[in-house]
Design a protein around this motif. Structure first.
Motif, PDB file in Angstrom:
ATOM      1  N   ASN A  14       0.793  -1.208  -0.145  1.00  0.00           N
ATOM      2  CA  ASN A  14      -0.047  -0.055  -0.036  1.00  0.00           C
ATOM      3  C   ASN A  14       0.918   1.194   0.040  1.00  0.00           C
ATOM      4  N   LYS A  15       1.781   1.208   0.801  1.00  0.00           N
ATOM      5  CA  LYS A  15       2.692   2.493   0.950  1.00  0.00           C
ATOM      6  C   LYS A  15       3.610   2.710  -0.229  1.00  0.00           C
ATOM      7  N   TYR A  16       3.728   1.772  -1.335  1.00  0.00           N
ATOM      8  CA  TYR A  16       4.552   1.924  -2.314  1.00  0.00           C
ATOM      9  C   TYR A  16       3.443   2.124  -3.736  1.00  0.00           C
ATOM     10  N   SER A  17       2.239   2.019  -3.593  1.00  0.00           N
ATOM     11  CA  SER A  17       1.259   2.068  -4.409  1.00  0.00           C
ATOM     12  C   SER A  17       0.752   3.423  -4.836  1.00  0.00           C
ATOM     13  N   THR A  18      -0.024   3.498  -5.958  1.00  0.00           N
ATOM     14  CA  THR A  18      -0.829   4.818  -6.236  1.00  0.00           C
ATOM     15  C   THR A  18      -2.054   4.742  -5.648  1.00  0.00           C
ATOM     16  N   ALA A  19      -2.984   5.641  -5.730  1.00  0.00           N
ATOM     17  CA  ALA A  19      -4.342   5.500  -5.094  1.00  0.00           C
ATOM     18  C   ALA A  19      -4.756   4.308  -6.156  1.00  0.00           C
ATOM     19  N   PHE A  20      -4.759   4.187  -7.369  1.00  0.00           N
ATOM     20  CA  PHE A  20      -5.447   3.038  -8.091  1.00  0.00           C
ATOM     21  C   PHE A  20      -4.751   1.873  -7.556  1.00  0.00           C
ATOM     22  N   MET A  93      10.238  -6.519  -2.720  1.00  0.00           N
ATOM     23  CA  MET A  93      11.471  -6.954  -2.791  1.00  0.00           C
ATOM     24  C   MET A  93      12.251  -5.895  -3.368  1.00  0.00           C
ATOM     25  N   HIS A  94      11.902  -5.318  -4.422  1.00  0.00           N
ATOM     26  CA  HIS A  94      12.905  -4.364  -4.947  1.00  0.00           C
ATOM     27  C   HIS A  94      13.105  -3.192  -3.885  1.00  0.00           C
ATOM     28  N   VAL A  95      12.182  -2.925  -3.322  1.00  0.00           N
ATOM     29  CA  VAL A  95      12.314  -1.636  -2.260  1.00  0.00           C
ATOM     30  C   VAL A  95      13.109  -2.308  -1.187  1.00  0.00           C
ATOM     31  N   ALA A  96      13.276  -3.565  -0.589  1.00  0.00           N
ATOM     32  CA  ALA A  96      14.024  -4.063   0.214  1.00  0.00           C
ATOM     33  C   ALA A  96      15.300  -4.203  -0.319  1.00  0.00           C
ATOM     34  N   TYR A  97      15.591  -4.345  -1.482  1.00  0.00           N
ATOM     35  CA  TYR A  97      17.023  -4.633  -1.996  1.00  0.00           C
ATOM     36  C   TYR A  97      17.463  -3.013  -1.970  1.00  0.00           C
ATOM     37  N   ARG A  98      16.670  -2.163  -2.258  1.00  0.00           N
ATOM     38  CA  ARG A  98      17.169  -0.569  -2.080  1.00  0.00           C
ATOM     39  C   ARG A  98      17.696  -0.387  -1.049  1.00  0.00           C
ATOM     40  N   GLU A  99      16.957  -0.744   0.078  1.00  0.00           N
ATOM     41  CA  GLU A  99      16.972  -0.468   1.416  1.00  0.00           C
ATOM     42  C   GLU A  99      18.525  -0.807   1.990  1.00  0.00           C
ATOM     43  N   VAL A 100      18.811  -2.218   1.597  1.00  0.00           N
ATOM     44  CA  VAL A 100      19.827  -2.873   1.643  1.00  0.00           C
ATOM     45  C   VAL A 100      20.974  -2.186   1.063  1.00  0.00           C
ATOM     46  N   GLN A 101      20.954  -1.536  -0.216  1.00  0.00           N
ATOM     47  CA  GLN A 101      21.956  -1.139  -0.752  1.00  0.00           C
ATOM     48  C   GLN A 101      22.352   0.362  -0.271  1.00  0.00           C
ATOM     49  N   TYR A 117      19.766   6.838  -2.494  1.00  0.00           N
ATOM     50  CA  TYR A 117      18.228   7.208  -2.580  1.00  0.00           C
ATOM     51  C   TYR A 117      17.765   7.982  -1.761  1.00  0.00           C
ATOM     52  N   LEU A 118      17.003   9.008  -2.107  1.00  0.00           N
ATOM     53  CA  LEU A 118      16.568  10.126  -1.058  1.00  0.00           C
ATOM     54  C   LEU A 118      15.468   9.189  -0.495  1.00  0.00           C
ATOM     55  N   ASN A 119      14.549   8.355  -1.342  1.00  0.00           N
ATOM     56  CA  ASN A 119      13.577   7.745  -0.647  1.00  0.00           C
ATOM     57  C   ASN A 119      13.388   6.379  -1.559  1.00  0.00           C
ATOM     58  N   PRO A 120      13.893   5.145  -0.725  1.00  0.00           N
ATOM     59  CA  PRO A 120      14.054   3.989  -1.404  1.00  0.00           C
ATOM     60  C   PRO A 120      12.586   3.366  -2.063  1.00  0.00           C
ATOM     61  N   GLY A 121      11.480   3.952  -1.517  1.00  0.00           N
ATOM     62  CA  GLY A 121      10.024   3.553  -2.004  1.00  0.00           C
ATOM     63  C   GLY A 121       9.775   4.488  -3.188  1.00  0.00           C
ATOM     64  N   LYS A 122      10.323   5.406  -3.460  1.00  0.00           N
ATOM     65  CA  LYS A 122       9.863   6.075  -4.431  1.00  0.00           C
ATOM     66  C   LYS A 122      10.266   5.476  -5.778  1.00  0.00           C
ATOM     67  N   LYS A 123       9.174   5.685  -6.807  1.00  0.00           N
ATOM     68  CA  LYS A 123       8.851   4.857  -8.058  1.00  0.00           C
ATOM     69  C   LYS A 123       9.780   5.691  -9.001  1.00  0.00           C
ATOM     70  N   ARG A 124      11.027   5.547  -8.960  1.00  0.00           N
ATOM     71  CA  ARG A 124      11.979   5.980  -9.889  1.00  0.00           C
ATOM     72  C   ARG A 124      13.129   4.966 -10.458  1.00  0.00           C
ATOM     73  N   GLY A 125      13.640   5.120 -11.550  1.00  0.00           N
ATOM     74  CA  GLY A 125      14.778   4.225 -12.004  1.00  0.00           C
ATOM     75  C   GLY A 125      14.018   2.700 -12.255  1.00  0.00           C
ATOM     76  N   GLY A 126      15.006   1.976 -11.606  1.00  0.00           N
ATOM     77  CA  GLY A 126      14.547   0.658 -11.943  1.00  0.00           C
ATOM     78  C   GLY A 126      13.214   0.332 -11.251  1.00  0.00           C
ATOM     79  N   GLY A 252      15.397   9.310 -13.597  1.00  0.00           N
ATOM     80  CA  GLY A 252      15.460   8.124 -12.892  1.00  0.00           C
ATOM     81  C   GLY A 252      16.015   8.335 -11.358  1.00  0.00           C
ATOM     82  N   SER A 253      15.686   9.707 -10.867  1.00  0.00           N
ATOM     83  CA  SER A 253      16.053   9.875  -9.581  1.00  0.00           C
ATOM     84  C   SER A 253      14.880  10.114  -8.589  1.00  0.00           C
ATOM     85  N   ASP A 254      15.287  10.553  -7.438  1.00  0.00           N
ATOM     86  CA  ASP A 254      14.116  10.544  -6.443  1.00  0.00           C
ATOM     87  C   ASP A 254      13.417  11.938  -6.131  1.00  0.00           C
ATOM     88  N   SER A 255      14.199  12.981  -6.713  1.00  0.00           N
ATOM     89  CA  SER A 255      13.815  14.462  -6.353  1.00  0.00           C
ATOM     90  C   SER A 255      13.742  15.171  -7.959  1.00  0.00           C
TER      91      SER A 255
END
Length: 273
Positions: A14-20, A93-101, A117-126, A252-255
């Protein structure tokens, strides 16, 4: 099957999704998983036992049942729900990978070395591509299963009586399906909810792609405006390459960088998947 496992894993989506995406997830669990668990399994629990044919020939009822019900509705729906919900786990899993990185980067270079990453859960890049591919896959799975259901059961309707002449039946026999009206109601309900989920996936996909195109146009407009304000000297090929590179990294950035940066290199940052 313990569907609470999937509910627990997907609750973080939910926290990584859009309203849709949030509406889609609520629709899946409230109107598909819960209906499947509470009613559908019970309605189809006696489909084989109460499938009667007007013959005493041994094995005829089993053969006719297999002919008209090659795959159970319940098992098809279970497989459909598993395949539809699994792509959302890839996003987590991808967000978790970013947080580990990000954690490894801070451990290797110190807390004051900057962030990947300014925000690992932000839908940018990969992560953006992972999310988009998950939408395409979920819509494709629902469309494929709707086609399979329509191929096995034309118009998604079960007739109350079917005729069978397969071996070892001695002749054409009539077979009677248990509770056909109730099964038809739940079948149409599951088909309707799947169609709504497909629509939500397509709407969310269009929203994400149009938003990305808008950002791309805004970044190129910023580059053109910067070039127009520095027509001599400062618009060398090197500077233009820096601006273009910064534009691509911004996609592909966060800001968002300022529309008219004074120092384009300051806004170029390293981006990893």
């Amino acid at each position: 099957m313990n569907w609470s496992i999937f509910e627990g894993l997907l609750s973080g989506v939910n926290k990584y999704s859009t309203a849709f995406g949030r509406i889609w997830l609520s629709l899946v669990f409230i109107f598909r998983v819960l209906v499947y668990l509470v009613t559908a399994e019970r309605v189809w629990s006696d489909d084989h036992k109460d499938f009667d044919c007007n013959t005493l020939q041994p094995g005829c009822s089993n053969v006719c049942f297999d002919e008209f019900f090659p795959v159970s509705h319940v098992r098809l729906w279970a497989l459909q729900l598993i395949l539809v919900t699994c792509p959302s786990l890839l996003v987590v899993m991808h967000v978790a990978y970013r947080e580990v990185q990000e954690k490894r980067h801070r451990e290797a270079h110190g807390e004051n070395s900057g962030r990947l990453y300014l925000n690992p859960g932000k839908k940018r890049g990969g992560l953006w591509w992972t999310y988009v591919c998950s939408l395409v896959f979920k819509a494709s799975v629902d469309i494929a299963f709707l086609y399979v259901f329509h191929s096995l059961y034309p118009k998604y309707i079960l007739p109350p009586v079917v005729q069978c002449h397969a071996d070892p039946c001695p002749n054409i026999v009539d077979c009677f399906i248990s509770k056909p009206s109730e099964k038809n109601i739940f079948t149409l309900f599951m088909v309707a909810t799947a169609a709504i989920c497909i629509l939500l996936n397509l709407v969310e996909l269009i929203y994400l792609v149009s938003k990305r195109c808008h950002e791309c146009l805004a970044a190129r407009k910023a580059q053109a405006m910067y070039t127009g304000h520095h027509p001599h000297g400062t618009t060398s090929s090197c500077k233009q390459d820096d601006l273009l590179s910064g534009d691509l990294i911004f996609l592909g950035s966060d800001s968002h960088p300022p529309l008219l940066p004074d120092r384009p290199r300051d806004h170029v940052k390293k981006t990893i998947l």
